[in-house]
Design an enzyme around this catalytic site. Structure first.
Site, PDB file in Angstrom:
ATOM      1  N   HIS A 170       6.493  -7.071  -1.852  1.00  0.00           N
ATOM      2  CA  HIS A 170       6.348  -6.483  -3.188  1.00  0.00           C
ATOM      3  C   HIS A 170       6.923  -5.083  -3.259  1.00  0.00           C
ATOM      4  O   HIS A 170       6.883  -4.340  -2.282  1.00  0.00           O
ATOM      5  CB  HIS A 170       4.868  -6.436  -3.558  1.00  0.00           C
ATOM      6  CG  HIS A 170       3.983  -5.918  -2.453  1.00  0.00           C
ATOM      7  ND1 HIS A 170       3.588  -4.614  -2.368  1.00  0.00           N
ATOM      8  CD2 HIS A 170       3.469  -6.530  -1.344  1.00  0.00           C
ATOM      9  CE1 HIS A 170       2.851  -4.452  -1.280  1.00  0.00           C
ATOM     10  NE2 HIS A 170       2.770  -5.599  -0.627  1.00  0.00           N
ATOM     11  N   ASP A 223      -4.013  -5.689   8.643  1.00  0.00           N
ATOM     12  CA  ASP A 223      -3.141  -5.218   7.565  1.00  0.00           C
ATOM     13  C   ASP A 223      -3.744  -3.918   7.041  1.00  0.00           C
ATOM     14  O   ASP A 223      -4.908  -3.897   6.629  1.00  0.00           O
ATOM     15  CB  ASP A 223      -3.090  -6.299   6.474  1.00  0.00           C
ATOM     16  CG  ASP A 223      -1.964  -6.075   5.473  1.00  0.00           C
ATOM     17  OD1 ASP A 223      -1.542  -4.916   5.301  1.00  0.00           O
ATOM     18  OD2 ASP A 223      -1.527  -7.067   4.848  1.00  0.00           O
ATOM     19  N   ASP A 274       2.225   0.209   3.603  1.00  0.00           N
ATOM     20  CA  ASP A 274       1.576  -1.094   3.794  1.00  0.00           C
ATOM     21  C   ASP A 274       2.223  -1.726   5.026  1.00  0.00           C
ATOM     22  O   ASP A 274       3.451  -1.893   5.062  1.00  0.00           O
ATOM     23  CB  ASP A 274       1.845  -1.920   2.513  1.00  0.00           C
ATOM     24  CG  ASP A 274       1.094  -3.233   2.449  1.00  0.00           C
ATOM     25  OD1 ASP A 274       0.346  -3.555   3.375  1.00  0.00           O
ATOM     26  OD2 ASP A 274       1.281  -3.937   1.434  1.00  0.00           O
ATOM     27  N   GLU A 334       6.836  -8.860   3.963  1.00  0.00           N
ATOM     28  CA  GLU A 334       5.758  -9.400   4.799  1.00  0.00           C
ATOM     29  C   GLU A 334       5.827 -10.907   4.992  1.00  0.00           C
ATOM     30  O   GLU A 334       5.119 -11.651   4.336  1.00  0.00           O
ATOM     31  CB  GLU A 334       4.390  -8.997   4.261  1.00  0.00           C
ATOM     32  CG  GLU A 334       4.158  -9.192   2.773  1.00  0.00           C
ATOM     33  CD  GLU A 334       2.781  -8.658   2.346  1.00  0.00           C
ATOM     34  OE1 GLU A 334       1.789  -8.956   3.015  1.00  0.00           O
ATOM     35  OE2 GLU A 334       2.725  -7.943   1.329  1.00  0.00           O
ATOM     36  N   HIS A 338       1.411  -3.068  -5.864  1.00  0.00           N
ATOM     37  CA  HIS A 338       2.197  -4.241  -6.260  1.00  0.00           C
ATOM     38  C   HIS A 338       2.870  -3.902  -7.582  1.00  0.00           C
ATOM     39  O   HIS A 338       2.267  -4.006  -8.637  1.00  0.00           O
ATOM     40  CB  HIS A 338       1.309  -5.482  -6.379  1.00  0.00           C
ATOM     41  CG  HIS A 338       0.860  -5.981  -5.046  1.00  0.00           C
ATOM     42  ND1 HIS A 338       1.336  -7.126  -4.473  1.00  0.00           N
ATOM     43  CD2 HIS A 338       0.016  -5.454  -4.132  1.00  0.00           C
ATOM     44  CE1 HIS A 338       0.790  -7.291  -3.272  1.00  0.00           C
ATOM     45  NE2 HIS A 338      -0.024  -6.288  -3.039  1.00  0.00           N
TER      46      HIS A 338
HETATM   47 MN    MN Z   1      -0.236  -5.504   3.716  1.00  0.00          MN
HETATM   48 MN    MN Z   2       1.778  -5.970   1.270  1.00  0.00          MN
END
Ligand code: MN
Ligand code: MN
Length: 298
Positions: free
Chosen positions: A156, A85, A96, A189, A164
């Site tokens: 998010h 990640d 992300d 995700e 976030h």
């Molecule tokens: Mn991530």
């Molecule tokens: Mn994430």
């Protein structure tokens, strides 16, 4: 958001996508986790960008938030399910993205469940779609493959300098009625597991971020906070990053402890699936457009 800001988000997405694809060649049995994390982070710096957070390498029943320790000698094993990640920051714009590699080749369906859940979620995101219904699609897709979504992890909203940003995209059907709006940026995700579908915090913490800065007593803690503010701002950082600049393990851990106790920093505990089920994760960052969404980390 103005065009310049959107351009930065597109750039952060494009770089994350390129590095994600490049990083896949590193995920091999016998590679050390520390080498992988440091190589990926170096690739990010070489693009003139910064990591939005330490590269997470979460294996098997660990779902998220593990990054190698300063002198970590752990290796990838032959049947590991490896989640990478990563995120990138470009002038405050963040991306992300995550993928899963099944080194043993026995859990392809689990990986596929999270990949298809993400694809199905992306297909339905447009202005007016409720986030709780996206969770419903993720849940149905993963259950359709015979697995469970992780109910207490979610996607998010992302804003500049804020990974976030409040609104969540659940991985199960909920009544959450926030409707996507044109210009919103979200990370989606889905996590699929062979276990019961929940994660719990472990005591182990490697990733931290600044929370607020007040009156810090220890000199070493003050210096660490100054270093974090000037290098990472409010974005998450790894203990190993601090150790590179403050070589004493004892002083760094005492300082981090003081900072945690006084709520100057927060820690992100390593997350493990409660029944020790295997976990797969797939993640993209998207921008909601007038009639759908653009995958920024495609
Ligand atoms: Mn991530
Ligand atoms: Mn994430």
């Amino acid at each position: 958001m103005d065009d310049h800001e959107i351009g930065n988000f597109r750039q952060a997405g494009k770089l994350a996508s390129r590095i994600r694809e490049d990083s896949k060649r590193l995920i091999m049995v016998g590679e050390t986790l520390l080498d992988i994390a440091e190589t990926v982070e170096k690739m990010i710096f070489e693009e003139g960008a910064k990591p939005a957070f330490p590269v997470n390498i979460s294996i098997n029943e660990i779902a998220a938030h593990y990054t190698p320790e300063f002198e970590c000698d752990k290796l990838l094993g032959e049947s590991d399910i490896v989640k990478i990640d990563l995120g990138i920051e470009v002038e405050g714009a963040l991306s992300d993205t995550a993928y899963t590699i099944d080194l043993g080749g026995k859990h392809g369906k689990l990986v596929q469940a999270s990949e298809e859940a993400l694809a199905n979620a992306i297909k339905m995101i447009k202005p007016g779609t409720e986030v709780g219904n996206v969770g419903g699609t993720i849940e149905e897709t993963i259950k359709g493959h015979g697995f469970k979504p992780i109910a207490n992890l979610s996607g998010h909203m992302i804003k500049s300098n804020q990974l976030h940003a409040g609104v969540e995209v659940p991985n199960i059907k909920t009544n959450d009625s926030y409707k996507f709006q044109e210009g919103d940026i979200f990370a989606v995700e889905p996590f699929a597991t062979t276990g019961s579908g929940y994660v719990e915090d472990l005591e182990h913490v490697e990733i931290f971020s600044l929370y607020s800065v007040g009156n810090i007593k220890m000199r070493q803690s003050r210096k660490i906070v100054e270093y974090v503010v000037s290098n990472y701002g409010m974005l998450p950082f790894a203990e190993r990053w601090v150790r590179k600049n403050f070589p004493s393990r004892l002083l760094v851990s005492a300082a981090l402890k003081e900072l945690l106790q006084n709520h100057f920093i927060r820690g992100y505990p390593v997350l493990r699936e409660v029944s020790r089920g295997l976990v797969a994760q797939t993640e993209h960052t998207i921008l909601v457009t007038s009639d759908g969404c653009e995958v920024l980390t495609k």
